[in-house]
Design a protein around this motif. Structure first.
Motif, mmCIF file in Angstrom:
data_model
loop_
_atom_site.group_PDB
_atom_site.id
_atom_site.type_symbol
_atom_site.label_atom_id
_atom_site.label_comp_id
_atom_site.label_asym_id
_atom_site.label_seq_id
_atom_site.Cartn_x
_atom_site.Cartn_y
_atom_site.Cartn_z
ATOM 1 N N MET A 1 0.835 -1.194 0.000
ATOM 2 C CA MET A 1 0.000 0.000 0.000
ATOM 3 C C MET A 1 0.872 1.246 0.000
ATOM 4 O O MET A 1 1.958 1.256 0.586
ATOM 5 N N HIS A 2 0.393 2.283 -0.652
ATOM 6 C CA HIS A 2 0.913 3.633 -0.478
ATOM 7 C C HIS A 2 -0.193 4.394 0.240
ATOM 8 O O HIS A 2 -1.332 4.426 -0.213
ATOM 9 N N THR A 3 0.115 4.968 1.392
ATOM 10 C CA THR A 3 -0.884 5.621 2.212
ATOM 11 C C THR A 3 -0.357 6.952 2.705
ATOM 12 O O THR A 3 0.854 7.211 2.649
ATOM 13 N N THR A 4 -1.249 7.801 3.158
ATOM 14 C CA THR A 4 -0.854 9.060 3.777
ATOM 15 C C THR A 4 -1.410 9.087 5.191
ATOM 16 O O THR A 4 -2.632 9.005 5.381
ATOM 17 N N VAL A 5 -0.525 9.143 6.178
ATOM 18 C CA VAL A 5 -0.903 9.133 7.586
ATOM 19 C C VAL A 5 -0.339 10.374 8.246
ATOM 20 O O VAL A 5 0.885 10.572 8.251
ATOM 21 N N ASN A 6 -1.209 11.227 8.785
ATOM 22 C CA ASN A 6 -0.761 12.477 9.411
ATOM 23 C C ASN A 6 0.150 13.276 8.484
ATOM 24 O O ASN A 6 1.218 13.756 8.891
ATOM 25 N N SER A 7 -0.268 13.408 7.237
ATOM 26 C CA SER A 7 0.448 14.168 6.202
ATOM 27 C C SER A 7 1.787 13.537 5.816
ATOM 28 O O SER A 7 2.546 14.138 5.060
ATOM 29 N N ARG A 8 2.090 12.342 6.321
ATOM 30 C CA ARG A 8 3.311 11.634 5.931
ATOM 31 C C ARG A 8 2.960 10.555 4.913
ATOM 32 O O ARG A 8 2.231 9.615 5.231
ATOM 33 N N PRO A 9 3.443 10.661 3.667
ATOM 34 C CA PRO A 9 3.242 9.571 2.715
ATOM 35 C C PRO A 9 4.120 8.386 3.098
ATOM 36 O O PRO A 9 5.299 8.564 3.427
ATOM 37 N N ALA A 10 3.547 7.204 3.080
ATOM 38 C CA ALA A 10 4.284 6.018 3.521
ATOM 39 C C ALA A 10 3.935 4.829 2.658
ATOM 40 O O ALA A 10 2.845 4.740 2.088
ATOM 41 N N VAL A 11 4.888 3.898 2.546
ATOM 42 C CA VAL A 11 4.699 2.635 1.847
ATOM 43 C C VAL A 11 4.702 1.518 2.879
ATOM 44 O O VAL A 11 5.579 1.477 3.751
ATOM 45 N N VAL A 12 3.715 0.624 2.790
ATOM 46 C CA VAL A 12 3.606 -0.527 3.682
ATOM 47 C C VAL A 12 3.639 -1.790 2.835
ATOM 48 O O VAL A 12 2.900 -1.903 1.852
ATOM 49 N N VAL A 13 4.509 -2.728 3.213
ATOM 50 C CA VAL A 13 4.623 -4.010 2.497
ATOM 51 C C VAL A 13 4.533 -5.138 3.516
ATOM 52 O O VAL A 13 5.256 -5.137 4.519
ATOM 53 N N LEU A 14 3.652 -6.099 3.269
ATOM 54 C CA LEU A 14 3.544 -7.305 4.089
ATOM 55 C C LEU A 14 3.542 -8.513 3.164
ATOM 56 O O LEU A 14 2.746 -8.577 2.226
ATOM 57 N N MET A 15 4.420 -9.475 3.423
ATOM 58 C CA MET A 15 4.514 -10.691 2.619
ATOM 59 C C MET A 15 4.483 -11.907 3.543
ATOM 60 O O MET A 15 5.039 -11.878 4.643
ATOM 61 N N GLY A 16 3.851 -12.967 3.075
ATOM 62 C CA GLY A 16 3.873 -14.221 3.816
ATOM 63 C C GLY A 16 3.017 -14.213 5.068
ATOM 64 O O GLY A 16 3.363 -14.864 6.056
#
Length: 340
Positions: free
Chosen positions: A300-315
């Motif tokens: 996912m690419h998300t924006t949390v509290n004006s901070r753009p962030a990438v989240v990756v979960l595998m397995g």
């Protein structure tokens, strides 16, 4: 055209319908309500696709992040595959069930959370994110009709699908159903109808991975059903950062619901990511994946509290564990100081 591009840059707050002048889409629905139509000519869509990867955007909901990942001490993480790093985080973080995980500040490239992020493993339908990038890079006619053929339903595994051989959609709708609903025949058809066919498409996928520095990644086909499609959490963070530059990928992958009018029947489809469907988070780009060899995966690419962030979960062991870990990481990110 410039005003049109600006409206598409802000499509996260105002969902738009990419409906082509000669081939209308079904109504795009958000929480059951049709979104407003935005009629685009094929030329406009091509120009949008050509210019997306050159956009330099600013938060909220956008980023200029480099594909260079940095840890908080400024040192780059290990670049070679197979390295099993210990969980790294600036503050106490959640204990995720995933085999590999990574959270990255999408604006600075700083790694905020890492677990086995350099380990190469099957990525399942996260593959379709590269399928979308290669399709967008080709600047093909998005209004061109594509008829699904029996060969599009063949593969190393049989997967559930609502599509049928003989279904006809334009290329943009095929891309939408591949990203949002993770339909494997759609991803196969995108490769089949690429100039040079599937071999050229797979070569383009691997060439793009090399260009982006995705050193732990290799593609054998376009759907993700083949467990030989492998990547690492680090590499997928790079891919998400790149894919985010394409407005059409941002919109299509984060569409909660869509009703496809196939002429002789309606295909009601929902996003495979419950966090997108529920609408509780500002998710700008999303892709899920699952085969037995890969477990449950999500990027996912998300924006949390004006901070753009990438989240990756595998397995992840189950879909519930994937959703719980993703939510826990987003909640943890909410409380993380911006200057960490």
């Amino acid at each position: 055209m410039r005003s049109l591009k600006k409206s598409l840059v802000h499509m996260l707050s105002v969902p738009l319908l990419l409906s082509l002048s000669c081939h209308s889409f079904a109504d795009l629905t958000i929480d059951g309500k049709p979104a407003p139509h935005q009629n685009l000519s094929t030329h406009d869509v091509k120009e949008l696709l050509a210019d997306d990867d050159e956009l330099e955007l600013t938060p909220q909901g956008s980023t200029t992040a480099s594909t260079t990942l940095r840890q908080s001490n400024g040192a780059p993480p290990a670049m070679h595959s197979g390295v099993v790093d210990t969980t790294f985080m600036n503050n106490a973080g959640p204990n995720v069930h995933a085999g590999s995980a990574l959270v990255m500040d999408a604006q600075t490239g700083e790694v905020l959370f890492s677990k086995n992020s350099n380990s190469s493993r099957p990525m399942a339908s996260i593959t379709k994110l590269m399928t979308a990038v290669v399709t967008a890079d080709a600047h093909l006619d998005m209004s061109q009709d594509i008829t699904l053929e029996p060969i599009d339903f063949d593969g190393p595994k049989k997967a559930s699908t609502k599509l049928r051989a003989g279904d006809k959609m334009n290329r943009a709708e095929v891309l939408l159903v591949a990203l949002m609903k993770s339909e494997n025949p759609a991803a196969a058809a995108l490769a089949r109808t690429y100039p040079g066919g599937k071999p050229a498409f797979i070569a383009a996928m691997n060439a793009k991975a090399r260009e982006l520095g995705m050193s732990s990644t290799h593609y054998f086909e376009s759907t993700g059903l083949d467990p030989r499609n492998v990547s690492s959490a680090r590499d997928l963070a790079i891919l998400v950062t790149q894919a985010y530059k394409y407005g059409v990928i941002r919109q299509f992958s984060s569409t909660p619901h869509y009703d496809f009018n196939l002429g002789y029947r309606m295909l009601n489809a929902s996003n495979t990511n419950a966090l997108v469907r529920n609408g509780g988070w500002n998710i700008n780009l999303s892709k899920t994946g699952f085969i037995n060899e890969a477990g449950r995966c999500v990027v996912m690419h998300t924006t949390v509290n004006s901070r753009p962030a990438v989240v990756v979960l595998m397995g992840e062991p189950t879909t519930q564990a994937r959703n719980t870990d993703a939510t826990d990481l987003l909640n943890w990110l909410t409380g993380l100081p911006k200057d960490t």
